[in-house]
Design a protein around this motif. Structure first.
Motif, PDB file in Angstrom:
ATOM      1  N   SER A  40     -16.184  12.559   5.351  1.00  0.00           N
ATOM      2  CA  SER A  40     -14.738  12.507   5.126  1.00  0.00           C
ATOM      3  C   SER A  40     -14.434  11.546   3.988  1.00  0.00           C
ATOM      4  O   SER A  40     -15.297  10.802   3.534  1.00  0.00           O
ATOM      5  N   MET A  41     -13.201  11.595   3.562  1.00  0.00           N
ATOM      6  CA  MET A  41     -12.737  10.700   2.500  1.00  0.00           C
ATOM      7  C   MET A  41     -11.619   9.840   3.045  1.00  0.00           C
ATOM      8  O   MET A  41     -10.827  10.273   3.870  1.00  0.00           O
ATOM      9  N   ARG A  42     -11.536   8.619   2.542  1.00  0.00           N
ATOM     10  CA  ARG A  42     -10.411   7.747   2.881  1.00  0.00           C
ATOM     11  C   ARG A  42      -9.457   7.741   1.700  1.00  0.00           C
ATOM     12  O   ARG A  42      -9.869   7.734   0.553  1.00  0.00           O
ATOM     13  N   GLN A  43      -8.193   7.764   1.998  1.00  0.00           N
ATOM     14  CA  GLN A  43      -7.174   7.654   0.954  1.00  0.00           C
ATOM     15  C   GLN A  43      -6.130   6.664   1.406  1.00  0.00           C
ATOM     16  O   GLN A  43      -5.737   6.653   2.571  1.00  0.00           O
ATOM     17  N   TRP A  44      -5.698   5.838   0.489  1.00  0.00           N
ATOM     18  CA  TRP A  44      -4.614   4.920   0.801  1.00  0.00           C
ATOM     19  C   TRP A  44      -4.001   4.453  -0.504  1.00  0.00           C
ATOM     20  O   TRP A  44      -4.584   4.567  -1.572  1.00  0.00           O
ATOM     21  N   PHE A  45      -2.812   3.957  -0.412  1.00  0.00           N
ATOM     22  CA  PHE A  45      -2.196   3.304  -1.558  1.00  0.00           C
ATOM     23  C   PHE A  45      -1.456   2.080  -1.049  1.00  0.00           C
ATOM     24  O   PHE A  45      -1.138   1.968   0.124  1.00  0.00           O
ATOM     25  N   ARG A  46      -1.241   1.161  -1.926  1.00  0.00           N
ATOM     26  CA  ARG A  46      -0.544  -0.063  -1.567  1.00  0.00           C
ATOM     27  C   ARG A  46       0.646  -0.232  -2.499  1.00  0.00           C
ATOM     28  O   ARG A  46       0.494  -0.238  -3.709  1.00  0.00           O
ATOM     29  N   LEU A  47       1.799  -0.333  -1.914  1.00  0.00           N
ATOM     30  CA  LEU A  47       3.017  -0.600  -2.663  1.00  0.00           C
ATOM     31  C   LEU A  47       3.366  -2.059  -2.425  1.00  0.00           C
ATOM     32  O   LEU A  47       3.653  -2.460  -1.299  1.00  0.00           O
ATOM     33  N   VAL A  48       3.295  -2.858  -3.461  1.00  0.00           N
ATOM     34  CA  VAL A  48       3.561  -4.282  -3.326  1.00  0.00           C
ATOM     35  C   VAL A  48       4.977  -4.564  -3.800  1.00  0.00           C
ATOM     36  O   VAL A  48       5.369  -4.173  -4.893  1.00  0.00           O
ATOM     37  N   THR A  49       5.719  -5.240  -2.954  1.00  0.00           N
ATOM     38  CA  THR A  49       7.078  -5.631  -3.304  1.00  0.00           C
ATOM     39  C   THR A  49       7.131  -7.149  -3.462  1.00  0.00           C
ATOM     40  O   THR A  49       6.108  -7.818  -3.443  1.00  0.00           O
ATOM     41  N   LYS A  50       8.305  -7.687  -3.598  1.00  0.00           N
ATOM     42  CA  LYS A  50       8.419  -9.140  -3.773  1.00  0.00           C
ATOM     43  C   LYS A  50       8.128  -9.870  -2.465  1.00  0.00           C
ATOM     44  O   LYS A  50       8.003  -9.261  -1.406  1.00  0.00           O
ATOM     45  N   ASN A  51       8.040 -11.175  -2.561  1.00  0.00           N
ATOM     46  CA  ASN A  51       7.806 -12.066  -1.415  1.00  0.00           C
ATOM     47  C   ASN A  51       6.458 -11.836  -0.747  1.00  0.00           C
ATOM     48  O   ASN A  51       6.351 -11.848   0.469  1.00  0.00           O
ATOM     49  N   VAL A  52       5.417 -11.627  -1.542  1.00  0.00           N
ATOM     50  CA  VAL A  52       4.063 -11.520  -1.031  1.00  0.00           C
ATOM     51  C   VAL A  52       3.530 -12.947  -0.900  1.00  0.00           C
ATOM     52  O   VAL A  52       3.679 -13.760  -1.802  1.00  0.00           O
ATOM     53  N   SER A  53       2.881 -13.259   0.225  1.00  0.00           N
ATOM     54  CA  SER A  53       2.422 -14.637   0.429  1.00  0.00           C
ATOM     55  C   SER A  53       1.128 -14.949  -0.328  1.00  0.00           C
ATOM     56  O   SER A  53       0.930 -16.063  -0.793  1.00  0.00           O
ATOM     57  N   VAL A  54       0.236 -13.949  -0.446  1.00  0.00           N
ATOM     58  CA  VAL A  54      -1.037 -14.153  -1.152  1.00  0.00           C
ATOM     59  C   VAL A  54      -1.295 -12.955  -2.048  1.00  0.00           C
ATOM     60  O   VAL A  54      -1.080 -11.810  -1.661  1.00  0.00           O
ATOM     61  N   TRP A  55      -1.764 -13.209  -3.267  1.00  0.00           N
ATOM     62  CA  TRP A  55      -2.102 -12.143  -4.202  1.00  0.00           C
ATOM     63  C   TRP A  55      -3.523 -12.393  -4.695  1.00  0.00           C
ATOM     64  O   TRP A  55      -3.809 -13.427  -5.302  1.00  0.00           O
ATOM     65  N   TYR A  56      -4.428 -11.468  -4.384  1.00  0.00           N
ATOM     66  CA  TYR A  56      -5.820 -11.575  -4.815  1.00  0.00           C
ATOM     67  C   TYR A  56      -5.957 -10.938  -6.190  1.00  0.00           C
ATOM     68  O   TYR A  56      -5.951  -9.714  -6.330  1.00  0.00           O
ATOM     69  N   GLU A  57      -6.092 -11.773  -7.190  1.00  0.00           N
ATOM     70  CA  GLU A  57      -6.098 -11.303  -8.578  1.00  0.00           C
ATOM     71  C   GLU A  57      -7.216 -10.312  -8.861  1.00  0.00           C
ATOM     72  O   GLU A  57      -7.015  -9.325  -9.566  1.00  0.00           O
ATOM     73  N   GLN A  58      -8.415 -10.530  -8.290  1.00  0.00           N
ATOM     74  CA  GLN A  58      -9.551  -9.636  -8.552  1.00  0.00           C
ATOM     75  C   GLN A  58      -9.400  -8.266  -7.897  1.00  0.00           C
ATOM     76  O   GLN A  58     -10.090  -7.329  -8.251  1.00  0.00           O
ATOM     77  N   HIS A  59      -8.510  -8.150  -6.929  1.00  0.00           N
ATOM     78  CA  HIS A  59      -8.399  -6.914  -6.163  1.00  0.00           C
ATOM     79  C   HIS A  59      -7.060  -6.211  -6.359  1.00  0.00           C
ATOM     80  O   HIS A  59      -6.733  -5.291  -5.618  1.00  0.00           O
ATOM     81  N   SER A  60      -6.298  -6.657  -7.341  1.00  0.00           N
ATOM     82  CA  SER A  60      -4.978  -6.073  -7.576  1.00  0.00           C
ATOM     83  C   SER A  60      -4.835  -5.692  -9.044  1.00  0.00           C
ATOM     84  O   SER A  60      -5.289  -6.426  -9.928  1.00  0.00           O
TER      85      SER A  60
END
Length: 82
Positions: A40-60
């Protein structure tokens, strides 16, 4: 999240997500990837809005317009989370 598992399970039942559904998770929602059985395949998406507590620069993906997280609200982590 293994060190949190017993505490989380005291207050909430684990949820296995169903296919073809949309789930709202915040950046503070504990979650994990489970092993995939079969072909099988996995699919996902991430919608980032304001007020995020942590942002991983290498993974975004950086915003192509140069918009960056507000460091007064968001802790920017440059190291890998893995």
């Amino acid at each position: 999240i293994e060190h949190l598992r017993s505490t989380i399970e005291e207050v909430a039942s684990p949820l296995v997500m169903e296919e073809s559904c949309i789930y709202w998770l915040t950046d503070r929602t504990p979650h994990e990837s489970l092993p995939v059985t079969g072909d099988s395949m996995r699919q996902w998406f991430r919608l980032v809005t304001k007020n995020v507590s942590v942002w991983y620069e290498q993974h975004s993906t950086k915003n192509p317009n140069g918009v960056e997280p507000d460091p007064s609200k968001t802790r920017i982590i440059k190291e890998s989370k893995f």
